[in-house]
Design an enzyme around this catalytic site. Sequence first.
Site: not given
Ligand code: ARG
Length: 460
Positions: A324, A292, A285, A25, A319, A112
């Site tokens: 993500q 828009e 125009k 990410s 989690y 997390n």
């Molecule tokens: N990149 C992860 C997110 O955006 C961070 C948390 C990742 N946690 C894990 N246990 N893989 O959520």
Amino acid sequence: MQDQHAWSGRFSEPVSELVKKYTASVDFDKRLAEFDIEGSLAHATMLNKAGVLSDDDVAAIRRGMAEVLEDIRSGRFEWSVDLEDVHMNVERRLTDKIGDAGKRLHTGRSRNDQVATDIRLWLRAQIDAIVTLIAELQTSLLDLAEQHADTVMPGFTHLQVAQPVTFGHHMLAYVEMLGRDAERMTDCRKRVNRLPLGAAALAGTTFPIDRHYTAQLLGFDDVCHNSLDAVSDRDFAIEFTAAASLVMVHLSRLSEELILWMSPRVGFIDIADRFCTGSSIMPQKKNPDVPELVRGKSGRVVGHLIALVTLMKAQPLAYNKDNQEDKEPLFDTADTLIDTLRIYADMMRGVTVKPEAMRAAVLQGFATATDLADYLVKKGVPFRDSHEVVALAVRHAESQGVDLADLELETLRQFSPLIDEEVYAVLTPEGSLAQRDHVGGTAPSQVRAQIARHRARLAG
Ligand code: ARG
């Protein structure tokens, strides 16, 4: 050289290139870096107070993080997709700089609760910017409303001319909508502004942490009181995106009106050239591109709302990696809204109103028919009967191709002998406006009172 994963000891082979790209990410969450560092510094300070991290370690972490921050701000920082996300990139660079103290930072914490904290810090800053920008747009609408507190325009229902209103009153309707939008943002901020950190992976931590202290360091109003909930729910992001969708819907409605009003067929307004573009083929125009696009981008923000609600709906506690996926819709929602509000405040200052065209439209639409009906009611005619009398008068005027105010008194009296010379005061658009003199009505005096109320509110 590949950067080694924090968990590599557990695995017998590295992830495939495709999986690495798919699960990383960092390309988008690197924009959280400054908030990630802010959260880490607060965490380290708290661990130090709790006796978990030594003074030397915390001093090293502060020094190292200042350098990491400087590297990021100057563009020197090299983001590595091998390190997956912003959190591990920052931590690794810190450790490269300061050694073991960097490795101790993650004590009593998980990505997390870390990521949930980062997003909340980031979102809180966005909300503050948005509330300020909404106020700026309101000010620009109030300026326009003030210039046109007396300007007559047709009010529409079903897009048919209904009754005269002032252009100022029409602008104030949007000031009201935006006022509620700002209230929603401010209310949402209360639930954003709570600290997940300390929830660790999901169950809390064995270290003697002081979550209220961390919350205080980060300016959070409170802590999240359940660790499972803290790391898993993104309802605050959904709520924000819903509030953002409503702002976009309001601006989309205003855009639709600006587009319509600028059509030469209507000709109520003009929009400054800097907000319009021409056509590559039709030399005549001038297109209202900005409104828009706002209308179009409202669809995009509403789409993000649907994405986030759907992302959440089937996730078991706590989690899951699904979360993500919260970032791109959330980032794009805030970016789109912020750009839209900025450009809109400026664009409304570039709107020129054409009062003659608005007045001509009022006069063509029998806009004061209700005023005539009310006039007869005040003379004792039951409303349903006066409605019928006026309908017949309108039909007659229409057949003659004139407005009600153009009919001779003798002609009007054929529809009701109760009509006298004073009727002409209510049949003009100005007479019609002046009589709607109560809170929330379109009388110019009421429009001015509302402008003053809003200005006082915005100043306070
Ligand atoms: N990149 C992860 C997110 O955006 C961070 C948390 C990742 N946690 C894990 N246990 N893989 O959520």
